[in-house]
Design an enzyme around this catalytic site. Structure first.
Site, PDB file in Angstrom:
ATOM      1  N   TYR A   1       0.841  -1.206   0.000  1.00 51.61           N
ATOM      2  CA  TYR A   1       0.000   0.000   0.000  1.00 51.61           C
ATOM      3  C   TYR A   1       0.876   1.256   0.000  1.00 51.61           C
ATOM      4  O   TYR A   1       0.653   2.175  -0.784  1.00 51.61           O
ATOM      5  CB  TYR A   1      -0.936  -0.014   1.210  1.00 51.61           C
TER       6      TYR A   1
ATOM      7  N   TRP B   1      -5.467   0.469  10.292  1.00 46.85           N
ATOM      8  CA  TRP B   1      -5.377   0.392   8.842  1.00 46.85           C
ATOM      9  C   TRP B   1      -5.018  -1.019   8.413  1.00 46.85           C
ATOM     10  O   TRP B   1      -5.413  -1.485   7.349  1.00 46.85           O
ATOM     11  CB  TRP B   1      -4.381   1.430   8.326  1.00 46.85           C
TER      12      TRP B   1
ATOM     13  N   GLU C   1     -11.461   4.358   3.797  1.00 49.39           N
ATOM     14  CA  GLU C   1     -11.097   5.334   4.834  1.00 49.39           C
ATOM     15  C   GLU C   1     -12.211   5.468   5.870  1.00 49.39           C
ATOM     16  O   GLU C   1     -11.942   5.562   7.068  1.00 49.39           O
ATOM     17  CB  GLU C   1     -10.767   6.694   4.216  1.00 49.39           C
TER      18      GLU C   1
END
Length: 182
Positions: A19, A49, A41
């Site tokens: 990522y 995350w 998000e």
């Protein structure tokens, strides 16, 4: 520790490393990819995350590859299906926000041609102005969600450390990115 320093020592096949190196801060022009990032998000709120990255493929499958028109048309049975889907975050408010936000993006696409064009129509704004704009148009979007969405999709300054190899790559990409300001 910055995200860049955190990822630096991770193996190349680690979800964070992938990522960081390939997506975080890279400019996004495609509406479905922007919608995907917004949904991810929003779902990260209150969670790590890491959890979201590990569930990303499940999200993609559960939300019909983030096809905005399909998600905007979700009804009660789709909502219930998502509430039962362990591949995603099963939070009523977050699922409702994804559906509502897809509907809102369709409206913005009709008015501006694309979600990207809508963002570019307002570019550049300061973070607080972005937050107000997003809160006016979308559900479940607070300051951190808006900030991370815009940083991670290339509309706010790169979140990468200046000495991170990805920083220069993103800056070069952003120099060629059409923000609609010319």
């Amino acid at each position: 520790m910055s995200y860049c320093n955190f990822c630096k020592s991770l193996p190349e096949d680690n979800v964070h490393r992938i990522y960081h190196d390939q997506f975080y801060g890279h400019p996004i022009e495609d509406d479905q990819a922007l919608f995907e990032r917004l949904v991810l998000e929003i779902n990260q709120a209150g969670l790590s995350w890491d959890t979201i990255l590990k569930k990303q493929e499940g999200f993609k499958e559960a939300y019909d590859a983030f096809d905005i028109e399909v998600v905007a048309g979700y009804g009660e049975s789709d909502f219930e299906r998502l509430l039962q889907d362990a591949r995603i975050i099963r939070n009523r408010l977050k699922i409702n926000a994804a559906i509502y936000n897809a509907q809102r993006i369709l409206e913005l696409q009709k008015e501006f041609g694309s979600f990207k064009n809508w963002i570019c129509e307002h570019y550049p704004l300061e973070k607080q102005e972005w937050v107000k704009l997003f809160k006016k148009n979308f559900k479940f979007v607070g300051g951190e969600i808006v900030n991370e969405f815009l940083q991670s999709s290339g509309y706010l300054p790169t979140p990468h450390d200046a000495d991170c190899p990805v920083h220069e790559e993103i800056e070069n990409l952003k120099n060629r990115f059409d923000y609609g300001t010319s």
